[in-house]
Design an enzyme around this catalytic site. Structure first.
Site, PDB file in Angstrom:
ATOM      1  N   HIS A   6      -9.112  -5.207  11.597  1.00  0.00           N
ATOM      2  CA  HIS A   6      -8.967  -3.767  11.357  1.00  0.00           C
ATOM      3  C   HIS A   6      -9.820  -3.394  10.150  1.00  0.00           C
ATOM      4  O   HIS A   6      -9.756  -4.050   9.114  1.00  0.00           O
ATOM      5  CB  HIS A   6      -7.490  -3.453  11.091  1.00  0.00           C
ATOM      6  CG  HIS A   6      -7.155  -1.998  11.139  1.00  0.00           C
ATOM      7  ND1 HIS A   6      -7.650  -1.082  10.238  1.00  0.00           N
ATOM      8  CD2 HIS A   6      -6.356  -1.299  11.980  1.00  0.00           C
ATOM      9  CE1 HIS A   6      -7.158   0.115  10.529  1.00  0.00           C
ATOM     10  NE2 HIS A   6      -6.377   0.017  11.579  1.00  0.00           N
ATOM     11  N   TRP A  34      -6.276  -2.635  17.481  1.00  0.00           N
ATOM     12  CA  TRP A  34      -5.185  -2.660  18.452  1.00  0.00           C
ATOM     13  C   TRP A  34      -5.463  -1.925  19.751  1.00  0.00           C
ATOM     14  O   TRP A  34      -4.586  -1.771  20.585  1.00  0.00           O
ATOM     15  CB  TRP A  34      -3.896  -2.131  17.815  1.00  0.00           C
ATOM     16  CG  TRP A  34      -4.062  -0.881  16.986  1.00  0.00           C
ATOM     17  CD1 TRP A  34      -4.221  -0.827  15.632  1.00  0.00           C
ATOM     18  CD2 TRP A  34      -4.109   0.476  17.449  1.00  0.00           C
ATOM     19  NE1 TRP A  34      -4.363   0.482  15.213  1.00  0.00           N
ATOM     20  CE2 TRP A  34      -4.286   1.304  16.308  1.00  0.00           C
ATOM     21  CE3 TRP A  34      -4.011   1.077  18.704  1.00  0.00           C
ATOM     22  CZ2 TRP A  34      -4.371   2.696  16.398  1.00  0.00           C
ATOM     23  CZ3 TRP A  34      -4.102   2.468  18.788  1.00  0.00           C
ATOM     24  CH2 TRP A  34      -4.273   3.249  17.640  1.00  0.00           C
ATOM     25  N   LYS A  87      -6.678  -8.624  10.817  1.00  0.00           N
ATOM     26  CA  LYS A  87      -7.899  -9.041  10.102  1.00  0.00           C
ATOM     27  C   LYS A  87      -9.154  -8.392  10.675  1.00  0.00           C
ATOM     28  O   LYS A  87     -10.171  -8.325  10.001  1.00  0.00           O
ATOM     29  CB  LYS A  87      -8.026 -10.560  10.054  1.00  0.00           C
ATOM     30  CG  LYS A  87      -8.057 -11.271  11.386  1.00  0.00           C
ATOM     31  CD  LYS A  87      -8.131 -12.782  11.152  1.00  0.00           C
ATOM     32  CE  LYS A  87      -8.020 -13.564  12.440  1.00  0.00           C
ATOM     33  NZ  LYS A  87      -6.681 -13.412  13.077  1.00  0.00           N
ATOM     34  N   GLU A  95      -2.636   7.521   6.512  1.00  0.00           N
ATOM     35  CA  GLU A  95      -3.480   6.469   7.087  1.00  0.00           C
ATOM     36  C   GLU A  95      -4.416   7.055   8.128  1.00  0.00           C
ATOM     37  O   GLU A  95      -4.000   7.886   8.945  1.00  0.00           O
ATOM     38  CB  GLU A  95      -2.642   5.433   7.844  1.00  0.00           C
ATOM     39  CG  GLU A  95      -1.737   4.577   7.037  1.00  0.00           C
ATOM     40  CD  GLU A  95      -0.981   3.593   7.944  1.00  0.00           C
ATOM     41  OE1 GLU A  95      -1.456   3.267   9.045  1.00  0.00           O
ATOM     42  OE2 GLU A  95       0.113   3.181   7.542  1.00  0.00           O
ATOM     43  N   ASN A 155       8.075   2.464   6.752  1.00  0.00           N
ATOM     44  CA  ASN A 155       6.702   2.707   7.196  1.00  0.00           C
ATOM     45  C   ASN A 155       6.724   3.048   8.672  1.00  0.00           C
ATOM     46  O   ASN A 155       7.326   2.324   9.474  1.00  0.00           O
ATOM     47  CB  ASN A 155       5.829   1.463   7.007  1.00  0.00           C
ATOM     48  CG  ASN A 155       4.361   1.757   7.273  1.00  0.00           C
ATOM     49  OD1 ASN A 155       3.758   2.554   6.559  1.00  0.00           O
ATOM     50  ND2 ASN A 155       3.803   1.163   8.312  1.00  0.00           N
ATOM     51  N   GLU A 156       6.124   4.163   9.013  1.00  0.00           N
ATOM     52  CA  GLU A 156       6.053   4.565  10.419  1.00  0.00           C
ATOM     53  C   GLU A 156       7.367   4.267  11.128  1.00  0.00           C
ATOM     54  O   GLU A 156       7.406   3.509  12.105  1.00  0.00           O
ATOM     55  CB  GLU A 156       4.882   3.889  11.126  1.00  0.00           C
ATOM     56  CG  GLU A 156       3.533   4.397  10.661  1.00  0.00           C
ATOM     57  CD  GLU A 156       2.367   3.914  11.512  1.00  0.00           C
ATOM     58  OE1 GLU A 156       2.533   2.929  12.256  1.00  0.00           O
ATOM     59  OE2 GLU A 156       1.283   4.516  11.420  1.00  0.00           O
TER      60      GLU A 156
END
Ligand code: GAL
Length: 715
Positions: free
Chosen positions: A388, A345, A386, A337, A178-179
């Site tokens: 996001h 963030w 949480k 995404e 992932n990323e």
């Protein structure tokens, strides 16, 4: 066939392998595999929830029109609770349930974040920063890209996943890690040092050659053994620039090598299942040269988040989506995404309006995305993310976000005919180059204030402000791809690293009839970051007919006045050059004051059948908009949009074999009417989303996007 920028492939891309039609849990039939559709979904993390919640997830996913989810991304610790035990039961049940509800699975290899037992057993897996500090577990992605121990365990997990799910009918795509590199691209550990030496030996062959390339005669840096070479760890003062540039190249390559290692296992097990890994073409994320990586995946996917504090955040989205499309060879790509609303963030995280969710999504679609997905499906109650946003927020289904999500899912179903079409090539190309990004911003330069991405963005937004389309073209594709022949205007913003072959190719483009515009701080160095001597910009001096001996750096906020064929009051900032010109060079503008008063600031010249221009500073926005407008007009490029909506409405185009799709995107927070004329052809509404299409105009609401189509008349 891979999505390959380096070979310039535009002739088809492997796409999601949609499951065969089957009877769903409720007795209805799912779509046939070859039914046209846009992917819609999210990262789905069922392991964060009791299984009773899953049934609700299925009901709401179906209500929202979700047709694909990414599963298992951060599941390693649950799938392999100890080195010798495995627990696939919950994942089997989750995937079966998704399949029974007609939702395809983009299955992660689950290697993104190692479990605590692995780093306890092998602490040598943990990355080390340039200060020699260990990056400890507690977050995620705490692994060295070059760690043999990590690779052993991670690849064993990939084997297990491939073996277990190869035959599962829901398996539609593999999602590697992932990323890659999001948090661990730069690792300065001993593993990295060893791998760096191997990479350098392959690049240079001999120490003599490395010493030449790195210019080690300077500051007593000559290496007499490979073992002396290290990553550019914290040094007493400015580390060797070529060492830094090579470390950036190596770090991108090291992760690419890891990507290939996972891919090879998956290809062996399931040659028919396409493989992707989510890129991060966004903002200042620069560690991975995705134009290079694209050849290694079957289809390009990308993650993109808006930076709310950036006044040009939306233009940046358009830029990143555009670049992603070019990296994908203008073939469809997968938006893996983005966010339905706020992220967690940034220093301050702002909610999106429903209109923004739709506009952001459709802007990606306009630039070639054939799938629109979010992080994540259901908003977490615990953990670092949480706060996001998600498709299904804390507030539940009775929420504005879920209603927007479901409404937008319905719209995407109506946009199915767009799937498979390609972005139309623009007539303006703006070059984008990772080597120049890395090298131009190293320390010890004429100024620290110039920013590579900002320069590229400035030219792109100037094109948008003229109502024009421009492609963000990876510089790599100039040499190893389709080349530039189809562009009438090519802009090279801050193309700092210019090897001779690239200089020749760009000069060849201009001489063959194109117009090459060279921006400030371009053509300065070769691939080893050695200066092209004899005067700046060395690589383009002869082509441009200019020569500069000095850089005039300007302090933050300081400007120089520009006079000439520019708007009154135009200024330059950040950097200037003391340009002298050959007799056949036209001077478009001069510096009126600043370090080099009276000296040419913007020049142009006939080069063979074409033209070559030089912009020796960073013009202010109005000046740059005027310049791009002028260059475009000279090249015979005219905006398809009426002038009153320039800079407010962006028009992006996709084409199928028979239709052209026109995306009118309102960048502003006010409603806008776009007059339509005979030249716009016979337009049909595909998806208006609150816009009004009349015989002679299109009215877009604030942040509105309208998708229209017409028969394709030219190839
Ligand atoms: C991405 C990541 C996701 C999630 C998301 C939040 O970087 O792939 O797992 O963390 O950001 O914006």
């Amino acid at each position: 066939m891979s999505a390959v920028v380096s070979t310039g492939s535009t002739s088809g891309v492997r796409w999601v392998r949609w499951p065969a039609a089957h009877t769903l849990a409720d007795g209805t039939e799912s779509l046939p595999a070859d039914a046209a559709r846009i992917g819609y979904g999210a990262d789905y993390n069922p392991e964060q929830w009791p299984e009773e919640v899953w049934a609700d997830d299925m009901r709401l996913m179906r209500e929202a029109g979700v047709n694909i989810v990414s599963v298992g991304i951060f599941s390693w610790a649950l799938l392999q609770p100890t080195p010798d035990t495995w627990d696939f039961g919950w994942l089997d049940r989750a995937i079966d349930l998704l399949h029974a509800n007609g939702i395809a699975v983009d299955l992660a290899t689950a290697t993104a974040s190692p479990p605590p037992w692995l780093t306890e057993l092998h602490p040598e897996v943990l990355p080390v920063n340039r200060l020699g500090e260990t990056i400890w577990p507690g977050g995620r992605q705490q692994w060295r890209p070059t760690s043999p121990a990590f690779r052993r365990y991670a690849l064993a997990l990939v084997e297990k996943m491939a073996e277990r799910y190869a035959q599962h009918p829901a398996l539609s795509m593999w999602h590697i890690s992932n990323e890659l590199g999001c948090h661990n691209v730069y690792d300065y550990s001993d593993d990295a040092a060893r791998a760096f030496r191997t990479w350098l030996e392959a690049r240079y062959g001999t120490l003599t050659e490395l010493n030449r390339a790195w210019g080690t005669a300077f500051w007593s840096q000559n290496y007499s053994s490979w073992s002396q070479i290290l990553p550019p760890r914290l040094a007493a003062t400015h580390p060797n620039p070529t060492q830094q540039l090579d470390f950036a190249r190596f770090s991108s390559d090291a992760l690419k090598d890891y990507l290939v290692a996972e891919r090879e296992i998956l290809r062996r097990a399931t040659p028919e299942v396409p493989i992707t890994t989510n890129f991060m073409v966004m903002g200042e994320t620069r560690g991975m040269d995705y134009a290079d990586w694209a050849a290694e995946v079957d289809l390009v996917s990308n993650d993109h988040y808006l930076l709310v504090a950036d006044p040009a955040a939306f233009e940046e989205l358009s830029f990143s989506a555009n670049l992603t499309g070019q990296i994908a060879g203008r073939a469809p790509w997968f938006l893996m995404e983005h966010s339905t609303s706020a992220v967690n963030w940034q220093p301050v995280n702002q909610a999106k309006t429903p209109g923004q969710l739709r506009r952001d999504s459709l802007t990606h679609l306009a630039h070639g995305a054939d799938a629109i997905c979010f992080f994540q499906w259901r908003q977490s109650l615990a953990g670092a993310e949480k706060f996001h946003s998600a498709m299904l927020p804390h507030a539940g289904e009775n929420s504005s976000v879920f209603r927007s999500v479901a409404r937008f899912g319905g719209e995407l179903a109506r946009l199915a005919e767009v799937a498979g079409s390609r972005t139309k090539q623009a007539r303006i190309g703006i070059l984008f180059d990772w080597d120049s990004w890395w090298a131009s911003e190293l320390d010890s330069h004429p100024t620290e204030l110039l920013r590579y991405k900002a320069e590229a963005m400035a030219w792109y937004t100037a094109a948008l402000a003229n109502g024009l389309q421009a492609d963000i073209v990876p510089a790599r594709s100039v040499l190893a791809g389709p080349g530039l022949a189809d562009y009438d205007l090519v802009i090279a913003p801050m193309l700092y690293v210019v090897p001779d072959e690239l200089a020749d190719a760009l000069a060849g483009y201009a001489r063959a009839g194109g117009h090459l515009v060279v921006g400030v701080f371009s053509g300065i160095a070769d691939a080893d970051d050695h200066i092209h001597p004899g005067g700046y910009p060395g690589a383009f001096r002869d082509l441009l007919g200019v020569r500069a001996e000095e850089f005039g750096g300007l302090l933050a906020g300081q400007t120089v006045a520009l006079s000439g064929d520019l708007p009154v009051g135009s200024t330059g900032s950040l950097l200037t050059h003391d340009v002298s010109v050959a007799a056949d060079v036209d001077v478009l503008a001069r510096f009126d004051d600043g370090p080099f008063p009276g000296v040419p600031a913007i020049t142009g010249r006939t080069a063979g059948a074409g033209r070559a221009s030089f912009v020796a500073t960073v013009p202010d926005r109005a000046a740059l908009v005027a310049l791009v407008g002028r260059f475009a007009t000279d090249a015979g490029i005219h905006s398809p949009l009426p002038e009153e909506v320039h800079g407010t409405v962006q028009l992006a185009l996709r084409q199928s074999d028979t239709r052209e799709y026109l995306f009118y995107i309102n960048h502003s927070a006010l409603a806008v009417t776009v007059p339509l004329g005979a030249a716009d052809g016979d337009l049909t509404a595909v998806d208006l989303g609150g816009s009004t299409l009349a015989a002679d105009s299109l009215t877009l609401p604030a942040t509105g996007v309208a998708v229209l189509s017409r028969a394709r008349t030219e190839t």
